[in-house]
Structure formats: C-alpha cells, structure tokens
Design a protein around this motif. Structure first.
Motif, PDB file in Angstrom:
ATOM      1  N   ALA A 145       0.809  -1.217   0.000  1.00  0.00           N
ATOM      2  CA  ALA A 145       0.000   0.000   0.000  1.00  0.00           C
ATOM      3  C   ALA A 145       0.847   1.274   0.000  1.00  0.00           C
ATOM      4  CB  ALA A 145      -0.938   0.001   1.208  1.00  0.00           C
ATOM      5  N   ASN A 146       2.167   1.135  -0.075  1.00  0.00           N
ATOM      6  CA  ASN A 146       3.065   2.292  -0.048  1.00  0.00           C
ATOM      7  C   ASN A 146       2.995   3.017  -1.391  1.00  0.00           C
ATOM      8  OD1 ASN A 146       5.307   4.021  -0.221  1.00  0.00           O
ATOM      9  ND2 ASN A 146       6.564   2.721   1.090  1.00  0.00           N
ATOM     10  N   ALA A 147       2.363   4.186  -1.409  1.00  0.00           N
ATOM     11  CA  ALA A 147       2.162   4.914  -2.667  1.00  0.00           C
ATOM     12  C   ALA A 147       3.486   5.306  -3.314  1.00  0.00           C
ATOM     13  CB  ALA A 147       1.307   6.149  -2.417  1.00  0.00           C
ATOM     14  N   ALA A 148       4.462   5.695  -2.497  1.00  0.00           N
ATOM     15  CA  ALA A 148       5.771   6.076  -3.040  1.00  0.00           C
ATOM     16  C   ALA A 148       6.445   4.877  -3.695  1.00  0.00           C
ATOM     17  CB  ALA A 148       6.652   6.648  -1.931  1.00  0.00           C
ATOM     18  N   LEU A 149       6.274   3.707  -3.116  1.00  0.00           N
ATOM     19  CA  LEU A 149       6.865   2.488  -3.667  1.00  0.00           C
ATOM     20  C   LEU A 149       6.188   2.096  -4.978  1.00  0.00           C
ATOM     21  CD1 LEU A 149       8.843   0.150  -3.350  1.00  0.00           C
ATOM     22  CD2 LEU A 149       7.160  -0.975  -1.873  1.00  0.00           C
ATOM     23  N   ILE A 150       4.887   2.223  -5.026  1.00  0.00           N
ATOM     24  CA  ILE A 150       4.156   1.930  -6.263  1.00  0.00           C
ATOM     25  C   ILE A 150       4.601   2.862  -7.378  1.00  0.00           C
ATOM     26  CG2 ILE A 150       1.873   1.970  -7.348  1.00  0.00           C
ATOM     27  CD1 ILE A 150       0.765   1.183  -4.516  1.00  0.00           C
ATOM     28  N   SER A 151       4.747   4.141  -7.058  1.00  0.00           N
ATOM     29  CA  SER A 151       5.201   5.119  -8.046  1.00  0.00           C
ATOM     30  C   SER A 151       6.615   4.806  -8.510  1.00  0.00           C
ATOM     31  CB  SER A 151       5.134   6.523  -7.442  1.00  0.00           C
ATOM     32  OG  SER A 151       5.627   7.488  -8.342  1.00  0.00           O
ATOM     33  N   ARG A 152       7.481   4.419  -7.569  1.00  0.00           N
ATOM     34  CA  ARG A 152       8.862   4.094  -7.930  1.00  0.00           C
ATOM     35  C   ARG A 152       8.907   2.855  -8.818  1.00  0.00           C
ATOM     36  NH1 ARG A 152      14.120   3.106  -3.921  1.00  0.00           N
ATOM     37  NH2 ARG A 152      15.663   3.167  -5.613  1.00  0.00           N
ATOM     38  N   SER A 153       8.061   1.900  -8.543  1.00  0.00           N
ATOM     39  CA  SER A 153       8.000   0.697  -9.358  1.00  0.00           C
ATOM     40  C   SER A 153       7.692   1.035 -10.812  1.00  0.00           C
ATOM     41  CB  SER A 153       6.935  -0.257  -8.804  1.00  0.00           C
ATOM     42  OG  SER A 153       6.810  -1.398  -9.619  1.00  0.00           O
ATOM     43  N   GLU A 154       6.776   1.946 -11.009  1.00  0.00           N
ATOM     44  CA  GLU A 154       6.410   2.357 -12.365  1.00  0.00           C
ATOM     45  C   GLU A 154       7.563   3.087 -13.047  1.00  0.00           C
ATOM     46  OE1 GLU A 154       2.983   4.676 -11.481  1.00  0.00           O
ATOM     47  OE2 GLU A 154       1.661   2.928 -11.208  1.00  0.00           O
ATOM     48  N   LEU A 155       8.253   3.945 -12.297  1.00  0.00           N
ATOM     49  CA  LEU A 155       9.393   4.673 -12.859  1.00  0.00           C
ATOM     50  C   LEU A 155      10.519   3.720 -13.235  1.00  0.00           C
ATOM     51  CD1 LEU A 155      11.017   7.229 -13.518  1.00  0.00           C
ATOM     52  CD2 LEU A 155      11.655   7.352 -11.100  1.00  0.00           C
ATOM     53  N   VAL A 156      10.825   2.777 -12.350  1.00  0.00           N
ATOM     54  CA  VAL A 156      11.901   1.817 -12.616  1.00  0.00           C
ATOM     55  C   VAL A 156      11.576   0.981 -13.848  1.00  0.00           C
ATOM     56  CG1 VAL A 156      12.979  -0.294 -11.721  1.00  0.00           C
ATOM     57  CG2 VAL A 156      12.833   1.747 -10.284  1.00  0.00           C
TER      58      VAL A 156
END
Length: 253
Positions: A185-196
């Motif tokens: 549920a970590n929004a920052a982690l989800i966003s980073r996953s998409e960027l990576v």
C-alpha cells in the motif's frame, strides 16, 4: 564548479562511477568491475584518471583494477583493514581524505563484507555505497551479521536526504518487486516501481537515486513501518529483528 558524475554499466549488472572535477581535471573511479567500459568513458570525455577508490574486495568490484592502473597510472585507495584482500593500494585508508578540494568521508559499513566502506562527499551531496545500501535494497550478508548491516544502514540514513546514493548493481527491479510484498500500500513504492519499469524498458540505469527516495521506499530502511511489521507478524519486535527477517526473506525471494 560542481563535480561531474558518470554512471558506467559493467559486466552483467554492475556499476562503476567516474567523478570529475572540471577545475583541476582530477578524476576518480569508484570500483572497477572491468576496465574497458571505464577506459571508453574516459576517452569519450578526454579525462585522465587520477584515482581509484575501492569499496570492498569482491571480484566484481576490483577485477579491472590492474588493467586500469596499467592504462592510466591512477593511484588506488582502499581500506587499510582490508588491504590484504584488495589490489595493491597506494593509499591505505584509516580515515577521511580530500579529492580536488572536496572532503571525502570514509564510512565503515560492514555487513555485506566485514571490510566494506562507503565514500561520502558532503559538499557534492554524493555517497558511493556499493553493496551496503543499494537501490531499494541492501547487500547480502556474506560475511557480516544482521546487527552489523542494520547499524551500517543507520549510519547512512543520517546523511542529508538530498544525498545521491550511488550503489553497485542493477538490482532495483527485483528489489522493488520484493518490497511490494511487504508494503503493497506504499504509494511512493508503487510510483517508484512504475518509474523503474520505464527506465529499464528504455535501457537506462535506475541508479543513482536520492536518499530521500530510499527512505520512502526501501524496506531495509523502513523497519519502523507498521504495514511491514504487520505483514511479518513482528508488530512489537526490535528494529534489528525486523531487519533480519526482511533480509532472510529477501535471500529466498
């Protein structure tokens, strides 16, 4: 003038870094997995290598040192305590030093190996952490203990959050996939996953990365997270115990 940083892919998934001072022409290479890509990067820019800084003794960080020294005459720097298993050192480090007028702090970060060090340049807001703090992860504990690695990472998290973390491998995709199992549920982690995913699809490195992003997304720095603790059934455990469980799970992920 600001220092220039170049990230150089080496071997299958390693990185070396060039650090160049335009005012003096001084150039340092941090870790040498292999010499040819580094020599090519130097030639492309017309830079002369003056120094080599080594973080630890593993072959995939030092294998190209002899060839790079032979080609450039660069001086080698590494931890005095680990000199017996590093290439020959011109400067065996027991503390901080300077590079082109910039202070370089040497930080002991045992865990991945017992002699691992990191280099922090506070003026340039750079830290070369190799296989201690990694992008969305940390190094395996080949020689050290969970307590040692946790303590090492706690040293690094005290650096200014705008510090650029230059780590040693392209492991970010797998590290984030694992992190999402602990903190979905970590929004920052989800966003980073998409960027990576976007960076890798374009063939671009995912390192270096700001410490602030690591603090928001790296599970090894987030032992305080209620979501991670709940998913591990370690709600009231010590941070070290949570860290050790995360590392154990990552080893078998």
């Amino acid at each position: 003038m600001a220092l220039e940083l170049v990230t150089i892919p080496c071997l299958k998934d390693n990185y070396a870094y060039l650090l160049h001072d335009p005012a003096t022409g001084a150039t340092a290479c941090i870790d040498v997995p292999e010499a040819p890509p580094i020599l090519a990067a130097l030639a492309e820019r017309g830079w002369q290598l003056s120094e080599i800084w080594l973080t630890h003794h593993h072959w995939d960080h030092i294998d190209g040192v002899a060839a790079l020294v032979a080609a450039t005459g660069a001086r080698t720097f590494g931890a005095k305590a680990d000199a017996h298993r590093l290439p020959p050192l011109d400067t065996a480090l027991t503390g901080d030093f300077t590079f082109a007028g910039h202070a370089v702090q040497v930080i002991d970060v045992p865990g991945h190996t017992v002699g691992h060090i990191a280099f922090h340049l506070p003026q340039a807001k750079l830290a070369f952490t190799a296989d201690s703090l990694m992008a969305a992860g940390c190094g395996r504990l080949f020689e050290g203990t969970p307590d040692q690695m946790h303590e090492s990472l706690q040293k690094l998290v005290t650096l200014p959050p705008e510090t650029l973390i230059c780590s040693g491998h392209e492991y970010t995709t797998g590290n984030i996939r694992f992190a999402l199992t602990l903190e979905p549920a970590n929004a920052a982690l989800i966003s980073r996953s998409e960027l990576v995913a976007s960076l890798r699809a374009a063939g671009k490195p995912t390192v270096p990365v700001m410490l602030s992003e690591e603090l928001a997304t790296n599970p090894f720095l987030r032992t305080h997270s209620a979501e991670i603790r709940a998913n591990l059934n370690l709600g009231t455990a010590s941070d070290v115990k949570v860290f050790a469980e995360i590392r154990s799970r990552k080893d078998s992920f």
